[in-house]
Design a protein around this motif. Structure first.
Motif, mmCIF file in Angstrom:
data_model
loop_
_atom_site.group_PDB
_atom_site.id
_atom_site.type_symbol
_atom_site.label_atom_id
_atom_site.label_comp_id
_atom_site.label_asym_id
_atom_site.label_seq_id
_atom_site.Cartn_x
_atom_site.Cartn_y
_atom_site.Cartn_z
ATOM 1 N N VAL A 165 -6.503 3.074 4.972
ATOM 2 C CA VAL A 165 -6.049 1.369 4.688
ATOM 3 C C VAL A 165 -5.340 1.946 6.531
ATOM 4 N N ALA A 166 -4.561 2.954 6.526
ATOM 5 C CA ALA A 166 -3.348 2.543 7.204
ATOM 6 C C ALA A 166 -3.690 2.982 8.886
ATOM 7 N N ILE A 167 -5.156 3.566 9.262
ATOM 8 C CA ILE A 167 -6.050 3.545 10.588
ATOM 9 C C ILE A 167 -6.665 2.001 10.975
ATOM 10 N N SER A 168 -6.931 2.012 9.549
ATOM 11 C CA SER A 168 -7.991 0.657 9.758
ATOM 12 C C SER A 168 -7.028 -0.665 10.590
ATOM 13 N N GLN A 169 -5.879 -0.654 10.063
ATOM 14 C CA GLN A 169 -4.707 -1.495 10.140
ATOM 15 C C GLN A 169 -3.378 -1.160 11.572
ATOM 16 N N MET B 37 3.365 9.408 12.869
ATOM 17 C CA MET B 37 2.550 9.849 12.421
ATOM 18 C C MET B 37 3.221 9.115 10.929
ATOM 19 N N VAL B 38 2.294 8.804 9.803
ATOM 20 C CA VAL B 38 2.415 7.883 9.204
ATOM 21 C C VAL B 38 2.281 8.792 7.567
ATOM 22 N N HIS B 39 3.101 9.843 7.050
ATOM 23 C CA HIS B 39 3.158 10.952 5.603
ATOM 24 C C HIS B 39 2.600 9.415 4.453
ATOM 25 N N CYS B 40 1.065 9.327 3.524
ATOM 26 C CA CYS B 40 1.752 8.802 2.727
ATOM 27 C C CYS B 40 0.665 8.837 1.894
ATOM 28 N N VAL C 95 -2.151 10.120 9.958
ATOM 29 C CA VAL C 95 -2.242 10.005 9.030
ATOM 30 C C VAL C 95 -1.356 11.710 8.503
ATOM 31 N N LYS C 96 -1.356 12.019 7.670
ATOM 32 C CA LYS C 96 -0.982 12.877 6.799
ATOM 33 C C LYS C 96 -0.358 12.205 5.328
ATOM 34 N N VAL C 97 -0.410 13.499 4.609
ATOM 35 C CA VAL C 97 -0.214 13.602 3.106
ATOM 36 C C VAL C 97 0.972 13.675 2.772
ATOM 37 N N LEU C 98 1.784 12.932 2.491
ATOM 38 C CA LEU C 98 3.048 12.309 2.193
ATOM 39 C C LEU C 98 2.926 13.674 1.394
ATOM 40 N N GLY C 99 4.637 14.867 1.624
ATOM 41 C CA GLY C 99 4.229 16.161 0.851
ATOM 42 C C GLY C 99 4.029 16.863 0.941
ATOM 43 N N LYS C 100 2.652 16.517 1.668
ATOM 44 C CA LYS C 100 1.737 18.227 1.942
ATOM 45 C C LYS C 100 1.642 18.500 2.759
ATOM 46 N N SER C 101 2.655 17.639 3.870
ATOM 47 C CA SER C 101 2.810 18.810 5.556
ATOM 48 C C SER C 101 4.011 18.812 5.674
ATOM 49 N N PRO C 102 4.523 20.131 6.295
ATOM 50 C CA PRO C 102 5.348 20.155 6.790
ATOM 51 C C PRO C 102 6.322 19.580 8.201
ATOM 52 N N ASN D 97 4.162 5.707 -1.251
ATOM 53 C CA ASN D 97 3.334 6.575 -2.232
ATOM 54 C C ASN D 97 2.727 5.596 -3.164
ATOM 55 N N HIS D 98 1.598 6.424 -3.887
ATOM 56 C CA HIS D 98 0.880 5.545 -5.023
ATOM 57 C C HIS D 98 0.414 4.057 -4.748
ATOM 58 N N LYS D 99 0.740 3.503 -5.085
ATOM 59 C CA LYS D 99 0.016 1.764 -3.985
ATOM 60 C C LYS D 99 0.392 1.218 -3.236
ATOM 61 N N MET D 100 1.748 1.583 -3.322
ATOM 62 C CA MET D 100 2.459 0.769 -1.961
ATOM 63 C C MET D 100 2.758 1.467 -0.363
ATOM 64 N N ALA D 101 1.346 1.657 0.151
ATOM 65 C CA ALA D 101 1.298 2.353 1.645
ATOM 66 C C ALA D 101 1.696 1.016 3.105
ATOM 67 N N GLY D 102 1.133 -0.047 2.186
ATOM 68 C CA GLY D 102 1.943 -1.194 3.277
ATOM 69 C C GLY D 102 3.120 -1.688 4.396
ATOM 70 N N ALA D 103 4.001 -0.976 3.046
ATOM 71 C CA ALA D 103 5.287 -0.800 3.716
ATOM 72 C C ALA D 103 5.563 0.461 4.370
ATOM 73 N N ALA D 104 3.882 1.376 3.903
ATOM 74 C CA ALA D 104 5.179 2.639 5.698
ATOM 75 C C ALA D 104 3.863 2.173 6.752
ATOM 76 N N VAL D 105 2.819 1.823 6.477
ATOM 77 C CA VAL D 105 1.810 1.521 7.945
ATOM 78 C C VAL D 105 2.801 0.003 8.617
ATOM 79 N N LEU D 106 3.073 -0.663 7.511
ATOM 80 C CA LEU D 106 4.125 -1.811 8.727
ATOM 81 C C LEU D 106 5.555 -1.326 9.126
ATOM 82 N N ALA D 107 6.240 -0.189 8.809
ATOM 83 C CA ALA D 107 7.044 0.943 8.909
ATOM 84 C C ALA D 107 5.650 1.677 10.649
#
Length: 401
Positions: free
Chosen positions: A271-275, A261-264, A281-288, A238-248
């Motif tokens: 950024v997630a896909i490039s790493q 699937m990374v919801h961020c 990827v999906k948008v955090l909180g917007k996808s069921p 969330n916000h400026k903390m994408a790194g933690a989710a990508v690492l996970a």
């Protein structure tokens, strides 16, 4: 897998062993000393050895080790800073045996030594050391010598792995009968050096085990494809903390998940896909969340602690009541304010997050990590991984080191 026993369990085994051997533990002390010398003998060739002994049976192990070394022609002396052993215990017999040799017993630290064998305090140490013991241990730690500890480094609490308040920093430690909790967690791994085990022929069982065998997690050989290996959704970034989710997400791929699937936050999807292009990827909180039997969730890395974040966690819990997944990082901080059972989930706190879950300080967690991990598991009815030096896994009853 090896059993891990607390001091009381070790003492009970020793008592049972004595009952089966004419009421004496003398030959058990002999076995311990012989195992110690046999394992490390090659380290002491042509070197000056000082055995530092206490007044209890750990000191008795030291006297017998010194006697064995003297019989082998080693240059050995005993340093007994706190006097002779109690005459009612096996250590007295080991002391008398050593006294039959020409090797000295010193009351002062030797002018020269290459090797120190630590036999000062054993598993019975349960109170803070006095000034004399503290000064001695600090002197040994500052000496430029190799240190070998019998059973555990002196000054280390056998249950918690916490120095009391100092402990020998050993290069090698041989644990007798079974591993002790304090050797495997908190400060223990840093103080015991290379750790070995001598069971002395005593079979033991425990709800606590040391996992020293790491199997391959997932075998992907043969006719297989990604759908056979399950899916993982990571909710965070969330916000400026994408790194933690990508690492996970990347870690889930490395561990063998078929789809991740990374919801961020939408801003960080590129950024997630490039790493890791394998990530979806999906948008955090917007996808069921479509969670099924072969789908696990990871909730918390970079999630934040807002009302929105709390909603994401609640949706995850409601979406996966049967299958669950992992709650980590910010997810644990949110959970600490929402007392609810988490059956089917794995909680993975570090000491600070564990403290929040228990409503105590991180210092209190680190003072007794075994107790803390069990308490969290019982409180939340889940499996808990208490991260840190000597990571612990518990379901409230069993503990894996």
């Amino acid at each position: 897998m090896k059993p891990v026993l607390c001091s009381e369990q070790i003492k009970k085994l020793e008592t049972q062993w004595a009952e089966q051997h004419s009421g004496s533990t003398w030959s058990l002390m002999q076995q311990a000393a012989e195992s110690f010398v046999a394992l490390y003998a090659s380290h002491w060739s042509n070197k000056n050895v000082t055995v530092v002994v206490g007044t209890g049976n750990n000191g008795g192990d030291g006297y017998y080790v010194a006697w064995l070394l003297q019989q082998q022609g080693a240059e050995v002396s005993v340093f007994a800073p706190f006097g002779m052993p109690d005459h009612t215990i096996d250590a007295q017999r080991a002391y008398e045996l050593y006294c039959q040799t020409s090797a000295p017993i010193l009351d002062q630290w030797p002018e020269r030594t290459d090797i120190v064998i630590d036999a000062l305090f054993g598993i019975g140490l349960n109170r803070a050391l006095n000034d004399d013991a503290i000064n001695l241990i600090e002197q040994i730690n500052k000496a430029n010598v190799e240190v070998f500890s019998i059973d555990l480094p002196s000054g280390l609490n056998a249950q918690t792995g916490v120095p009391m308040p100092v402990a020998i920093k050993a290069d090698y430690t041989l644990s007798m009968i079974a591993y002790k909790p304090g050797l495997l967690t908190a400060y223990g791994p840093a103080y015991c050096g290379q750790l070995e085990l001598a069971t002395l022929g005593i079979e033991s069982h425990s709800d606590s085990i040391f996992n020293d065998e790491w199997p391959q997690l997932i075998d992907k050989s043969g006719n297989s494809h990604k759908s056979l290996f399950g899916s993982v959704s990571v909710l965070g970034g969330n916000h400026k903390m994408a790194g933690a989710a990508v690492l996970a997400g990347h870690a889930a791929l490395k561990a063998g998940a078929g789809r991740v699937m990374v919801h961020c936050d939408a801003h960080f999807q590129q950024v997630a896909i490039s790493q890791a292009p394998e990530l979806m990827v999906k948008v955090l909180g917007k996808s069921p969340l479509m969670v099924g039997e072969n789908h696990a969730l990871v909730v918390g890395p970079g999630l934040g602690r807002s009302v929105f974040s709390s909603g994401v966690l609640q949706e995850a819990i409601l979406s996966a009541p049967q299958y669950g997944g992992v709650v980590d990082a910010d997810g644990l901080r949110i959970l600490a304010n929402q007392m609810q059972k988490m059956t089917g989930w794995v909680l993975t706190p570090h000491a600070g997050e564990a403290a929040a879950l228990l409503g105590i300080t991180s210092q209190q967690v680190q003072a007794d990590r075994v107790s803390a991990v069990k308490q969290i598991a019982l409180k939340y009815q889940s499996v808990v991984v208490l991260k840190g030096a000597g990571t612990l896994v518990s379901n409230g009853t069993e503990v894996i080191f």
